[in-house]
Design an enzyme around this catalytic site. Structure first.
Site, mmCIF file in Angstrom:
data_model
loop_
_atom_site.group_PDB
_atom_site.id
_atom_site.type_symbol
_atom_site.label_atom_id
_atom_site.label_comp_id
_atom_site.label_asym_id
_atom_site.label_seq_id
_atom_site.Cartn_x
_atom_site.Cartn_y
_atom_site.Cartn_z
ATOM 1 N N ASN A 272 0.844 -1.195 0.000
ATOM 2 C CA ASN A 272 0.000 0.000 0.000
ATOM 3 C C ASN A 272 0.880 1.246 0.000
ATOM 4 O OD1 ASN A 272 0.615 -0.956 2.645
ATOM 5 N ND2 ASN A 272 -1.051 0.205 3.557
ATOM 6 N N TYR B 65 -5.214 11.919 1.863
ATOM 7 C CA TYR B 65 -5.502 10.525 2.220
ATOM 8 C C TYR B 65 -6.210 9.698 1.146
ATOM 9 C CZ TYR B 65 -4.618 12.276 6.994
ATOM 10 O OH TYR B 65 -4.082 12.852 8.112
ATOM 11 N N GLU C 294 -2.944 -4.638 -3.194
ATOM 12 C CA GLU C 294 -3.433 -5.507 -4.265
ATOM 13 C C GLU C 294 -3.456 -4.761 -5.595
ATOM 14 O OE1 GLU C 294 -4.744 -4.838 -1.328
ATOM 15 O OE2 GLU C 294 -6.163 -6.364 -0.676
ATOM 16 N N GLU D 101 0.396 5.178 0.740
ATOM 17 C CA GLU D 101 -0.506 6.226 1.230
ATOM 18 C C GLU D 101 -0.015 7.601 0.801
ATOM 19 O OE1 GLU D 101 -0.974 5.479 5.454
ATOM 20 O OE2 GLU D 101 -2.148 3.681 5.044
ATOM 21 N N ASN D 102 -0.894 8.593 1.017
ATOM 22 C CA ASN D 102 -0.596 9.948 0.581
ATOM 23 C C ASN D 102 -1.119 10.929 1.622
ATOM 24 O OD1 ASN D 102 -1.224 12.547 -1.147
ATOM 25 N ND2 ASN D 102 0.169 11.281 -2.345
ATOM 26 N N ALA D 103 -0.441 12.077 1.752
ATOM 27 C CA ALA D 103 -0.885 13.117 2.683
ATOM 28 C C ALA D 103 -2.296 13.580 2.335
ATOM 29 C CB ALA D 103 0.088 14.290 2.655
ATOM 30 N N CYS E 42 -10.520 -3.330 -4.373
ATOM 31 C CA CYS E 42 -9.528 -4.250 -4.941
ATOM 32 C C CYS E 42 -10.192 -5.492 -5.529
ATOM 33 C CB CYS E 42 -8.496 -4.634 -3.886
ATOM 34 S SG CYS E 42 -7.419 -3.243 -3.467
ATOM 35 N N CYS F 226 -4.112 0.614 -2.486
ATOM 36 C CA CYS F 226 -3.918 -0.628 -1.736
ATOM 37 C C CYS F 226 -2.830 -1.488 -2.374
ATOM 38 C CB CYS F 226 -5.215 -1.439 -1.720
ATOM 39 S SG CYS F 226 -6.560 -0.708 -0.798
HETATM 40 N N1 THU Z 1 -5.258 -1.599 2.456
HETATM 41 C C1 THU Z 1 -4.705 -2.382 1.492
HETATM 42 O O1 THU Z 1 -3.561 -2.164 1.057
HETATM 43 N N2 THU Z 1 -5.450 -3.415 1.000
HETATM 44 C C2 THU Z 1 -6.714 -3.726 1.421
HETATM 45 O O2 THU Z 1 -7.356 -4.587 0.844
HETATM 46 C C3 THU Z 1 -7.283 -3.030 2.572
HETATM 47 C C4 THU Z 1 -6.600 -1.771 2.979
HETATM 48 C C5 THU Z 1 -4.471 -0.466 2.977
HETATM 49 C C6 THU Z 1 -4.978 0.890 2.592
HETATM 50 C C7 THU Z 1 -4.425 1.754 3.702
HETATM 51 O O3 THU Z 1 -3.116 2.167 3.365
HETATM 52 C C8 THU Z 1 -4.353 0.821 4.907
HETATM 53 O O4 THU Z 1 -4.464 -0.492 4.390
HETATM 54 C C9 THU Z 1 -5.449 1.048 5.929
HETATM 55 O O5 THU Z 1 -6.693 1.026 5.349
#
Ligand code: THU
Length: 133
Positions: free
Chosen positions: A45, A51, A58, A47-49, A92, A56
């Site tokens: 995953n 949000y 996947e 993430e970004n500032a 996903c 994800c």
């Molecule tokens: N996240 C995933 O990478 N895959 C998922 O199927 C569920 C959620 C990540 C997104 C975010 O960076 C963190 O988990 C919390 O939601």
């Protein structure tokens, strides 16, 4: 699926999980996507500032694979950093479904314990390319 291959996918997902960029959730996720030709693409995953721009693990793996010309997927392993199985989020599931409904989704715990379900079980009666015809 072959047990050795399942373990390999889970370990690759765990390796990718180490690269997760998750300063906001502190929730690293890793994925390893197996193509029908045997190639494997991993993802974490990111993430970004801002949000909502988070992607994800996947989808990172799927987009890496597709950008390399791969579209036939056999299985995906997902690992979360918690006691829970690595279930894929709804977004996903839909992105995976674009490429078929028969793939095995290997949902693993950090311990290596796992369960497997078909994507069609996780996303029944789904909308896909066929529905546009
Ligand atoms: N996240 C995933 O990478 N895959 C998922 O199927 C569920 C959620 C990540 C997104 C975010 O960076 C963190 O988990 C919390 O939601």
């Amino acid at each position: 699926m072959d047990e050795t291959l399942i373990k390999k996918l889970i370990n690759l997902a765990k390796d990718a999980q180490k690269n997760a960029h998750c300063p906001y959730s502190s929730f690293p996720v890793g994925a390893a996507l197996l193509c029908e030709n045997g190639n494997i693409y991993t993802g974490c995953n990111v993430e970004n500032a801002s949000y909502g721009l988070t992607i994800c693990a996947e989808r990172t793996a799927v987009f890496k694979a597709v950008s390399k010309g791969e579209k036939k997927f056999k299985a995906i392993a997902i690992v979360l950093f918690s006691d829970n199985f690595g279930v894929p989020c709804g977004a996903c599931r839909q992105v995976l479904r674009e490429f078929g409904t028969d793939m095995d989704v290997i949902m693993a715990k950090q311990t290596g314990e796992y369960k497997i379900m078909k994507l069609s079980e996780l996303l029944p009666e789904s909308f896909g390319p066929e529905n546009l015809k």
